[in-house]
Design an enzyme around this catalytic site. Structure first.
Site, PDB file in Angstrom:
ATOM      1  CG  ASP A 168       2.388  -2.704   1.858  1.00 24.77           C
ATOM      2  OD1 ASP A 168       3.037  -1.658   1.701  1.00 24.77           O
ATOM      3  OD2 ASP A 168       2.886  -3.840   1.780  1.00 24.77           O
ATOM      4  CB  SER A 169       2.492   1.729  -0.928  1.00 29.16           C
ATOM      5  OG  SER A 169       3.723   1.021  -1.023  1.00 29.16           O
ATOM      6  CG  ASP A 227       8.592   0.895  -0.377  1.00 25.24           C
ATOM      7  OD1 ASP A 227       7.450   0.550  -0.754  1.00 25.24           O
ATOM      8  OD2 ASP A 227       9.289   0.184   0.361  1.00 25.24           O
ATOM      9  CD  GLN A 242      12.991  -0.342   1.207  1.00 27.87           C
ATOM     10  OE1 GLN A 242      13.884  -1.191   1.395  1.00 27.87           O
ATOM     11  NE2 GLN A 242      11.705  -0.678   1.212  1.00 27.87           N
ATOM     12  N   GLY A 299      12.301  -3.608   3.442  1.00 27.17           N
ATOM     13  CA  GLY A 299      13.511  -4.263   2.960  1.00 27.17           C
ATOM     14  C   GLY A 299      14.213  -5.126   3.973  1.00 27.17           C
ATOM     15  CG  ASP A 337       2.668  -6.367   8.197  1.00 29.16           C
ATOM     16  OD1 ASP A 337       2.330  -7.103   7.247  1.00 29.16           O
ATOM     17  OD2 ASP A 337       3.693  -5.639   8.148  1.00 29.16           O
ATOM     18  CB  CYS A 366      -4.653 -20.382  24.622  1.00 27.59           C
ATOM     19  SG  CYS A 366      -5.188 -19.215  23.336  1.00 27.59           S
ATOM     20  CB  CYS A 399      -8.294 -18.227  21.402  1.00 26.65           C
ATOM     21  SG  CYS A 399      -7.863 -19.923  20.927  1.00 26.65           S
ATOM     22  CB  CYS A 458      -7.517 -22.735  23.442  1.00 29.26           C
ATOM     23  SG  CYS A 458      -6.104 -22.799  22.308  1.00 29.26           S
ATOM     24  CG  HIS A 464      -4.136 -21.078  19.008  1.00 25.34           C
ATOM     25  ND1 HIS A 464      -4.143 -20.872  20.377  1.00 25.34           N
ATOM     26  CD2 HIS A 464      -2.850 -21.367  18.677  1.00 25.34           C
ATOM     27  CE1 HIS A 464      -2.928 -21.059  20.855  1.00 25.34           C
ATOM     28  NE2 HIS A 464      -2.128 -21.371  19.841  1.00 25.34           N
TER      29      HIS A 464
END
Length: 371
Positions: free
Chosen positions: A94-95, A148, A190, A217, A267, A305, A307, A310, A336
Site C-alpha cells: 500500500d502507498s 492517493d 476515488q 475510499g 485485503d 476445516c 487448518c 482445527c 483458522h
C-alpha cells in the site's frame, strides 16, 4: 520481458463474476483472491511457513509503516522485502494513502504532498508521490500502489471532488516517477459516495493505463449497500483486461458481494484483528471462543476445516489459552481465520467456474456465514 499479465479465464454466466490469474515475478495469483495483511512485513501471529500451509498466494505490506520502521533503505540493503521477511510469493505494498486518511489528526495535506508527524516518535515528515515511489521501489514488492487521498465518510461533494482531482494529479506524478519494470504500479480510483465522481475517477484512471486498479475510499464507515452501489456504478468503466482491487474489504459477505460486482482482489486486517480478541470466523457465523459456553466444548473451532488449528485442537483448549493469555491462542485463531477466508475464496472460484456463484451466496446466507 513481460513481468505482469492478467488473464481473464472465465465470466460466471449466473453472476457476471470474473475468474482469472495474475502473473507476477514471484508467482501466479488465482483470482478472485484475498490477501492477508502483513503491515510491518509480517502477518501478525503467522510465520511464512504458516501462510504457505493455509494457502496464501499473496500478502500485503504497508509503505508508511515500513518507511518509519525499519526504513526502506535497510529493507533494500537486505535484498528487498521478499528476502527481508522470508516470503517468496507475491507481495503488494500500500502507498500510505490510507494512513493519510486514518491519521488525519497529525497530517496536513498540500498539493505537493502530505506533511505528517510520525506516530512513533513525533518526527515531522513529508510524503510526495515521488518519494512514495522511491520507497516502494526500494521495498521491491511485486505490486505498488499509487499515492492517493482518501476522502473520509461522510464528506461533502466539493471536498470529495478536490481530493479526487488531487489523487488524479498524484497518479500522473507516480506514473512518471515509477521506473521499476519488475514492479506493477496500480492506480487508485476515488470519488467518495458520489456516483458522478466515481465514474469520472474510473474513466480518468483507465485512460492513464495502469497495470491494475485499486478502488479506495470504500469500507470507510458507509453502509454496505452504498458501497455495493458505488461498485455497480464504476464497473462498466473499469478496463476488462486489468485486475481490480477493492482495498480494505474482507468480511465474508463483502468478499462475495464484491466478487459478484466484478472485483478480483481484496485485503483486510479483520481476520487477524478479531483472532487476537478470541473470535473465530466460521461457515455458521462468528464464534467468540473466549465465551464460557466453549469451556467444555471438545469439537474443533470449525468442524470440517482443514487448518492445523482445527485438525489438532479443540474449542475448549483454545478458550483455555485465551483465558491464560497464551500467545498460542492468537496464533491458532489467526491461522483458522485466514484459512477460513482462503477456503471461502477457493469455493468462490470453483462456483464461478461452474456458473453457480449466486447459488453459493444463497448457501452461505442460509448457513449463517455472513452473520
Amino acid at each position: 520481458m513481460k513481468y505482469f499479465e492478467y488473464e481473464l479465464i472465465k465470466t460466471c454466466r449466473q453472476s457476471g463474476a470474473r475468474l482469472g490469474r495474475l502473473h507476477t515475478p514471484h508467482g501466479t495469483i488465482d483470482t478472485p483472491c484475498f490477501m492477508p495483511v502483513g503491515t510491518q512485513a509480517t502477518v501478525k501471529a503467522m510465520t511464512p511457513r504458516d501462510l504457505n500451509e493455509v494457502g496464501a498466494g499473496i500478502i500485503l505490506s504497508n509503505t508508511y509503516h515500513l518507511y518509519l520502521r525499519p526504513g526502506h533503505e535497510l529493507v533494500k540493503e537486505a535484498g528487498g522485502l521478499h528476502s527481508f521477511m522470508g516470503w517468496d510469493k507475491p507481495i503488494l505494498t500500500d502507498s500510505g494513502g490510507f494512513q493519510v486518511f486514518s491519521l488525519a489528526g497529525i497530517n496536513k495535506i498540500r498539493e505537493d504532498g502530505v506533511e505528517f508527524r510520525s506516530h512513533i516518535d513525533g518526527r515531522k515528515l513529508f510524503f510526495t508521490p515521488e518519494s512514495v515511489m522511491e520507497i516502494e521501489q526500494a521495498l521491491g514488492a511485486d505490486i505498488a500502489m499509487a499515492f492517493d487521498e482518501c476522502a473520509p465518510y461522510p464528506s461533502d461533494e466539493k471536498y470529495t471532488y478536490e481530493a479526487m482531482m488531487r489523487t488524479h494529479r498524484w497518479a500522473k506524478r507516480c506514473k512518471q516517477a515509477h521506473t521499476r519494470e519488475d514492479q506493477a504500479l496500480f492506480g487508485i480510483v476515488q470519488g467518495g459516495m458520489y456516483k458522478n465522481l466515481r465514474i469520472e475517477s474510473t474513466k480518468t484512471l483507465a485512460d492513464m493505463d495502469f497495470i491494475g486498479y485499486g478502488i479506495g475510499g470504500l469500507s470507510v464507515g458507509e453502509p454496505k449497500p452504498l458501497m455495493y452501489e458505488m461498485l455497480e456504478e464504476m464497473m462498466p468503466y473499469m478496463p476488462a483486461n486489468k485486475p481490480r482491487y477493492l482495498m480494505g474489504v474482507g468480511s465474508p459477505d463483502c468478499l462475495v458481494e464484491g466478487v459478484i460486482r466484478g472485483i478480483d482482489m481484496f485485503d483486510c486486517v479483520l481476520q487477524t484483528r478479531v483472532a487476537r480478541n478470541g473470535l473465530a470466523l466460521t461457515r455458521h457465523g462468528r464464534r467468540m471462543i473466549r465465551n464460557k459456553e466453549f469451556e467444555r466444548d471438545f469439537r474443533p473451532i470449525e468442524e470440517g476445516c482443514d487448518c492445523y488449528a482445527c485438525t489438532h485442537f479443540t474449542r475448549a483448549y483454545v478458550r483455555h489459552l485465551i483465558k491464560a493469555n497464551e500467545i498460542l491462542a492468537a496464533q491458532l485463531l489467526t491461522m483458522h481465520n485466514i484459512r477460513f477466508t482462503l477456503r471461502l475464496m477457493e469455493d468462490v472460484r470453483k462456483a464461478i467456474a461452474e456458473d453457480r456463484l449466486l447459488d453459493l451466496r444463497k448457501e452461505l446466507i442460509e448457513s449463517g456465514a455472513f452473520n
